[in-house]
Design a protein around this motif. Structure first.
Motif, short mmCIF file in Angstrom:
data_model
loop_
_atom_site.label_atom_id
_atom_site.label_comp_id
_atom_site.label_asym_id
_atom_site.label_seq_id
_atom_site.Cartn_x
_atom_site.Cartn_y
_atom_site.Cartn_z
N ARG A 92 1.03 -1.44 -0.38
CA ARG A 92 0.16 0.24 -0.12
C ARG A 92 0.70 1.38 -0.15
N ALA A 93 2.14 1.54 1.14
CA ALA A 93 2.57 2.65 0.85
C ALA A 93 3.39 2.94 -0.02
N LYS A 94 3.90 1.44 -1.18
CA LYS A 94 4.34 1.95 -2.38
C LYS A 94 3.24 2.30 -2.80
N THR A 95 2.17 2.20 -3.93
CA THR A 95 1.13 1.97 -4.17
C THR A 95 0.83 3.78 -4.00
N VAL B 117 6.18 8.67 -9.61
CA VAL B 117 6.79 8.26 -9.88
C VAL B 117 6.63 6.39 -10.08
N ASN B 118 7.33 5.90 -11.19
CA ASN B 118 6.86 5.12 -11.42
C ASN B 118 6.50 3.78 -10.13
N VAL B 119 5.86 3.35 -10.22
CA VAL B 119 5.76 2.18 -8.76
C VAL B 119 6.56 1.18 -8.88
N ALA B 120 6.90 0.51 -10.02
CA ALA B 120 7.99 -0.62 -10.04
C ALA B 120 9.45 -0.28 -9.57
N ASP B 121 9.28 0.96 -9.25
CA ASP B 121 10.68 1.45 -8.79
C ASP B 121 10.47 1.73 -7.27
N VAL B 122 9.25 1.86 -6.71
CA VAL B 122 9.34 2.31 -5.36
C VAL B 122 9.65 1.30 -4.18
N ASN B 123 10.69 1.73 -3.46
CA ASN B 123 11.08 1.38 -1.99
C ASN B 123 10.44 2.18 -1.11
#
Ligand SMILES: NC(=O)C1=CN([C@@H]2O[C@H](COP(=O)(O)OP(=O)(O)OC[C@H]3O[C@@H](n4cnc5c(N)ncnc54)[C@H](O)[C@@H]3O)[C@@H](O)[C@H]2O)C=CC1
Ligand SMILES: O=C([O-])CC(=O)C(=O)O
Length: 339
Positions: free
Chosen positions: A178-181, A189-195
């Motif tokens: 959830r935090a990433k989304t 930003v691209n969600v796939a890159d998020v941490n």
């Protein structure tokens, strides 16, 4: 037992995806509560996982149908369904990972702690069986309230003489998902890159996302960070209210549970640098259990990682979550030792 598939097409594909080096070990995974809202999609996702060779689906009702259905998917693992307590032994024997989404979900107006009276007993009896039939398995606890069910499991294992703190995990991956989304949406930003690490526990204010450590950096204003924090903490309630009496998060939880179980399997298989947040026995704070980043390895927890630098608001959030988390942990320990 190791199956040498490294030279087969499937093996090469696994190697390319970084799953294994030489061979893919046989791994048995059980889902307890497999016929439920989380259990069904989670069973499907585990059937899709090439690291699983045997998949045991256990519930008190309806597992034969779920198992027959999932078993037709043309992937590596052999699926077996088990129904009722007298089949629990067979479901558990030989397990490497046991995932527990057994128990009742919330309805609107309830807290996770309101589930304690029913779910504590369910978790206690399932953990007693785990201690008996697969004491070396990694246990992925999904059943709520996680802040109490993990301590209950630890006490049951201690009493049975099988407790290994490296092998017990509260699944908090959905908080990270959830935090990433939410962060990706706000920061564009691209969600796939998020941490984003999420620490603490798994209920309300005990869920503490550390957006100051989020990557890619976005320098969001403090009011956006506050709103993202609140939305992450209330993510479960958002779904409970939207489902209006028909339960809580099931599909996103199945996704999160599958990510965490996959990380456990990769760790067991010796894949390096597998790190996920999880609610584990911890010395990161003065509390005996705490969620933080955990490095997974061949024995389960390889390293419980520290919190890193916190913003002033995160530091304040950390201090204010401690009394609630402490009380939930103590409630679980007391229950396990009284009943
Ligand atoms: N850790 C997390 O992030 C999350 C945790 N949850 C929790 O997961 C749990 C399950 O949620 P749902 O799948 O939506 O509920 P559900 O009611 O749809 O499914 C629960 C399943 O557990 C089974 N069950 C009950 N007693 C059992 C026993 N003794 N042994 C084996 N199976 C048993 C039921 O027959 C049912 O099939 C709830 O406690 C919920 O609060 C839900 C979402 C996120
Ligand atoms: O909110 C609930 O009751 C289920 C849950 O733990 C979540 O979705 O995070």
């Amino acid at each position: 037992m190791f199956r040498s598939v490294a030279r087969s097409a499937a093996g090469k594909n696994l190697l390319r995806r970084g799953y294994a080096t030489e061979s893919v070990p046989d791994r048995k995974v059980a889902v307890l509560g497999a016929a439920g809202g989380i259990g069904q999609p989670l069973s499907l996702l585990m059937k899709l996982n090439p690291l699983v060779s045997r998949l045991a689906l256990y519930d008190i009702a309806n597992t034969p149908g779920v198992a027959a259905d999932v078993s037709h998917v043309n992937t590596r693992s052999e699926v077996a369904g088990y129904v009722g307590e007298d089949q629990l032994k067979q479901a558990l024997e030989g397990c490497d990972v046991v995932i527990i989404p057994a128990g009742v979900p919330r309805k609107p107006g309830m807290t996770r702690d309101d589930l304690f009276n029913i779910n504590a007993g369910i978790v206690k009896s399932l953990c007693a069986a785990i201690a008996k039939y697969c004491p070396n398995a990694l246990v992925n606890m999904i059943s709520n309230p996680v802040n109490s069910t993990v301590p209950i499991a630890a006490e049951v294992f201690k009493k049975a003489g099988t407790y290994d703190e490296k092998k017990l995990f509260g699944v908090t991956t959905l908080d990270v998902v959830r935090a990433k989304t939410f962060y990706a949406g706000k920061a564009k930003v691209n969600v796939a890159d998020v941490n984003v690490p999420v620490v603490g526990g798994h209920a309300g204010i005990t869920i503490l996302p550390l957006f100051s450590q989020a990557t890619p950096k976005a320098n969001l204003p403090e009011e956006d960070i506050k709103a993202l924090t609140k939305r992450t903490q209330d993510g479960g309630t958002e779904v409970v209210e939207a489902k209006a009496g028909k339960g809580s998060a099931t599909l996103s939880m199945a996704y999160a549970g599958a990510i965490f179980a996959d990380a456990c399997l990769k760790g067991l298989n010796g894949v390096p640098d597998v790190v996920e947040c999880s609610f584990v026995q911890s010395t990161v704070t003065e509390l005996p259990f705490f969620a933080s980043k955990v490095r997974l390895g061949k024995n389960g927890v390889e390293e419980v990682m520290g919190l890193g630098p916190l913003s002033d608001n995160e530091q304040a959030g950390l201090e204010s979550l401690k009394p609630e988390l402490k009380a939930s942990i103590e409630k679980g320990i007391k229950f396990a030792n009284q009943n």
